[in-house]
Design a protein around this motif. Sequence first.
Motif, PDB file in Angstrom:
ATOM      1  N   LEU A  49      23.897 -50.243  34.543  1.00 40.64           N
ATOM      2  CA  LEU A  49      22.529 -50.257  34.023  1.00 40.64           C
ATOM      3  C   LEU A  49      21.628 -51.190  34.816  1.00 40.64           C
ATOM      4  CD1 LEU A  49      23.401 -50.348  30.221  1.00 40.64           C
ATOM      5  CD2 LEU A  49      22.511 -48.401  31.524  1.00 40.64           C
ATOM      6  N   VAL A  61      23.797 -47.727  23.283  1.00 42.06           N
ATOM      7  CA  VAL A  61      23.634 -46.546  24.126  1.00 42.06           C
ATOM      8  C   VAL A  61      23.799 -45.320  23.230  1.00 42.06           C
ATOM      9  CG1 VAL A  61      24.453 -45.305  26.162  1.00 42.06           C
ATOM     10  CG2 VAL A  61      24.603 -47.813  26.087  1.00 42.06           C
ATOM     11  N   GLU A  62      22.773 -44.472  23.246  1.00 39.99           N
ATOM     12  CA  GLU A  62      22.763 -43.293  22.387  1.00 39.99           C
ATOM     13  C   GLU A  62      22.112 -42.143  23.145  1.00 39.99           C
ATOM     14  OE1 GLU A  62      21.399 -42.649  17.835  1.00 39.99           O
ATOM     15  OE2 GLU A  62      19.853 -43.430  19.174  1.00 39.99           O
ATOM     16  N   ASN A  63      22.793 -41.019  23.198  1.00 38.63           N
ATOM     17  CA  ASN A  63      22.262 -39.831  23.883  1.00 38.63           C
ATOM     18  C   ASN A  63      21.814 -40.137  25.310  1.00 38.63           C
ATOM     19  OD1 ASN A  63      22.634 -38.244  21.541  1.00 38.63           O
ATOM     20  ND2 ASN A  63      20.681 -38.936  20.743  1.00 38.63           N
ATOM     21  N   GLY A  64      22.585 -40.959  26.002  1.00 37.24           N
ATOM     22  CA  GLY A  64      22.299 -41.264  27.392  1.00 37.24           C
ATOM     23  C   GLY A  64      21.197 -42.288  27.619  1.00 37.24           C
ATOM     24  N   LYS A  65      20.615 -42.818  26.559  1.00 35.44           N
ATOM     25  CA  LYS A  65      19.561 -43.825  26.685  1.00 35.44           C
ATOM     26  C   LYS A  65      20.080 -45.168  26.186  1.00 35.44           C
ATOM     27  CE  LYS A  65      15.730 -40.642  26.200  1.00 35.44           C
ATOM     28  NZ  LYS A  65      14.587 -40.240  25.413  1.00 35.44           N
ATOM     29  N   THR A  66      19.629 -46.228  26.842  1.00 34.16           N
ATOM     30  CA  THR A  66      20.061 -47.571  26.487  1.00 34.16           C
ATOM     31  C   THR A  66      18.928 -48.311  25.794  1.00 34.16           C
ATOM     32  OG1 THR A  66      21.518 -47.610  28.393  1.00 34.16           O
ATOM     33  CG2 THR A  66      21.020 -49.723  27.383  1.00 34.16           C
ATOM     34  N   TYR A  67      19.265 -48.959  24.689  1.00 34.03           N
ATOM     35  CA  TYR A  67      18.283 -49.710  23.914  1.00 34.03           C
ATOM     36  C   TYR A  67      18.759 -51.154  23.790  1.00 34.03           C
ATOM     37  CZ  TYR A  67      17.016 -44.963  22.668  1.00 34.03           C
ATOM     38  OH  TYR A  67      16.657 -43.646  22.732  1.00 34.03           O
ATOM     39  N   GLU A  71      15.033 -52.731  18.919  1.00 35.26           N
ATOM     40  CA  GLU A  71      15.193 -51.267  18.929  1.00 35.26           C
ATOM     41  C   GLU A  71      16.670 -50.896  18.839  1.00 35.26           C
ATOM     42  OE1 GLU A  71      14.171 -47.221  18.933  1.00 35.26           O
ATOM     43  OE2 GLU A  71      12.910 -48.966  18.621  1.00 35.26           O
ATOM     44  N   ARG A  75      18.315 -48.649  15.788  1.00 34.72           N
ATOM     45  CA  ARG A  75      19.053 -47.413  16.077  1.00 34.72           C
ATOM     46  C   ARG A  75      20.476 -47.488  15.552  1.00 34.72           C
ATOM     47  NH1 ARG A  75      16.530 -43.470  18.913  1.00 34.72           N
ATOM     48  NH2 ARG A  75      14.493 -44.112  19.666  1.00 34.72           N
TER      49      ARG A  75
END
Length: 133
Positions: A49, A61-67, A71, A75
């Motif tokens: 990352l 990390v959810e659905n290929g996105k990192t938060y 946030e 999530r």
Amino acid sequence: MPAAPLFVFDGDCVLCSRTVRFVLRTETAPVVRFCAVQSEAGQRIVGALGLAAMPETFLFVENGKTYGRSEAAFRLAAYLRAPWRWLRFLRFLPRGPTDRAYDCVARNRYRWFGQHTTCLIPVPEQRARFLAE
């Protein structure tokens, strides 16, 4: 990156380890995976990352996105049973105040909650949900 939601946490932080245990007890279904940032897998994820070796936030990390920061917490809350899952609606508040509150806790987490000398060791039936190598 795994397809299941992934919670990358500070394995030395007592608050973070307690949060992992809390998620394991209160999630609606056993879908969230866990990874201590100090592990080999955690270092690979953080490196991929392009982040510092030890970010001042946990990552989700959810659905290929990192938060990160607040946030990430909101999530993660979506995977918990009620009433805890309702915390996810706080993500509609202005990000500035929620991130400042998160940052305050993150900066003081060792002082307020303590620090482990060893990482969390999951029970055998939960071990498959933890990435280590």
